[in-house]
Design a protein around this motif. Structure first.
Motif, PDB file in Angstrom:
ATOM      1  N   SER A  21       0.780  -1.183  -0.113  1.00 18.71           N
ATOM      2  CA  SER A  21      -0.122  -0.186  -0.045  1.00 18.71           C
ATOM      3  C   SER A  21       0.919   1.268   0.006  1.00 18.71           C
ATOM      4  O   SER A  21       1.966   1.194   0.345  1.00 18.71           O
ATOM      5  CB  SER A  21      -0.893   0.012   1.129  1.00 18.71           C
ATOM      6  N   GLY A  40      -8.359   0.472   6.747  1.00 20.46           N
ATOM      7  CA  GLY A  40      -9.421   1.009   5.787  1.00 20.46           C
ATOM      8  C   GLY A  40     -10.801   1.269   6.445  1.00 20.46           C
ATOM      9  O   GLY A  40     -11.615   1.528   5.940  1.00 20.46           O
ATOM     10  N   TYR A  56      -7.592  -2.032  -4.271  1.00 17.85           N
ATOM     11  CA  TYR A  56      -7.879  -2.419  -3.022  1.00 17.85           C
ATOM     12  C   TYR A  56      -7.769  -3.958  -2.895  1.00 17.85           C
ATOM     13  O   TYR A  56      -8.613  -4.751  -3.426  1.00 17.85           O
ATOM     14  CB  TYR A  56      -9.093  -1.879  -2.571  1.00 17.85           C
ATOM     15  N   VAL A  60     -13.249  -2.224   0.702  1.00 14.80           N
ATOM     16  CA  VAL A  60     -13.427  -1.002   1.418  1.00 14.80           C
ATOM     17  C   VAL A  60     -14.763  -0.714   1.852  1.00 14.80           C
ATOM     18  O   VAL A  60     -15.523  -0.771   0.851  1.00 14.80           O
ATOM     19  CB  VAL A  60     -12.616   0.268   0.942  1.00 14.80           C
ATOM     20  N   CYS A  75      -8.983   8.482  -2.068  1.00 10.13           N
ATOM     21  CA  CYS A  75      -8.457   6.922  -1.818  1.00 10.13           C
ATOM     22  C   CYS A  75      -8.208   7.091  -0.401  1.00 10.13           C
ATOM     23  O   CYS A  75      -8.157   8.014   0.489  1.00 10.13           O
ATOM     24  CB  CYS A  75      -7.110   6.769  -2.825  1.00 10.13           C
ATOM     25  N   ARG A  79      -4.688   1.438   2.261  1.00  9.32           N
ATOM     26  CA  ARG A  79      -5.310   0.453   1.623  1.00  9.32           C
ATOM     27  C   ARG A  79      -4.580   0.196   0.108  1.00  9.32           C
ATOM     28  O   ARG A  79      -4.952  -0.812  -0.452  1.00  9.32           O
ATOM     29  CB  ARG A  79      -6.724  -0.025   1.891  1.00  9.32           C
ATOM     30  N   ALA A  80      -4.706   1.531  -0.497  1.00  8.37           N
ATOM     31  CA  ALA A  80      -4.461   1.516  -1.805  1.00  8.37           C
ATOM     32  C   ALA A  80      -3.032   1.084  -2.294  1.00  8.37           C
ATOM     33  O   ALA A  80      -2.035   1.438  -1.749  1.00  8.37           O
ATOM     34  CB  ALA A  80      -4.657   2.989  -2.058  1.00  8.37           C
TER      35      ALA A  80
END
Length: 111
Positions: A21, A40, A56, A60, A75, A79-80
């Motif tokens: 991430s 998230g 992801y 999410v 975003c 978690r991205a």
């Protein structure tokens, strides 16, 4: 090829490992951004995805990052996972160096 992450407004650039991430890439390279739960679930890290694509690996919650926000480029950096090179604007809160000998030689800043 591993994606580059450029963090605004500082212009700092780091490289993400596969499946890593945005927050984890920053942490691995000695930087800390705003986050709390890292799962998230709280939305504290919410930022603007200026350019590029993320995915992801885990769902999410709509209550944390809704479809309207996703469509507007928001975003969750915790978690991205970058799919391409990305530019993320973390807003006014600056990155902080978490290591006393920050690995600056592994990062590039752009003015």
């Amino acid at each position: 090829m591993m994606p580059h992450i450029t963090v605004l407004p500082q212009g700092l650039q780091v490289v993400a490992q596969p499946g890593e991430s945005v927050v984890d890439a920053l942490r691995r390279q000695g930087w800390r951004s705003r986050y709390k739960c890292r799962r998230g679930g709280c939305g504290v890290c919410k930022a603007q995805l200026v350019n590029g694509r993320v995915r992801y690996l885990q769902p999410v919650a709509e209550s944390v990052l809704g479809t309207t926000e996703l469509a507007a480029g928001r975003c969750l950096p915790c978690r991205a996972v970058p799919v391409t090179d990305v530019v993320v604007d973390l807003g006014a809160e600056p990155l902080r160096a978490v290591l006393t000998s920050n690995p600056v030689s592994r990062t590039t800043t752009h003015e």
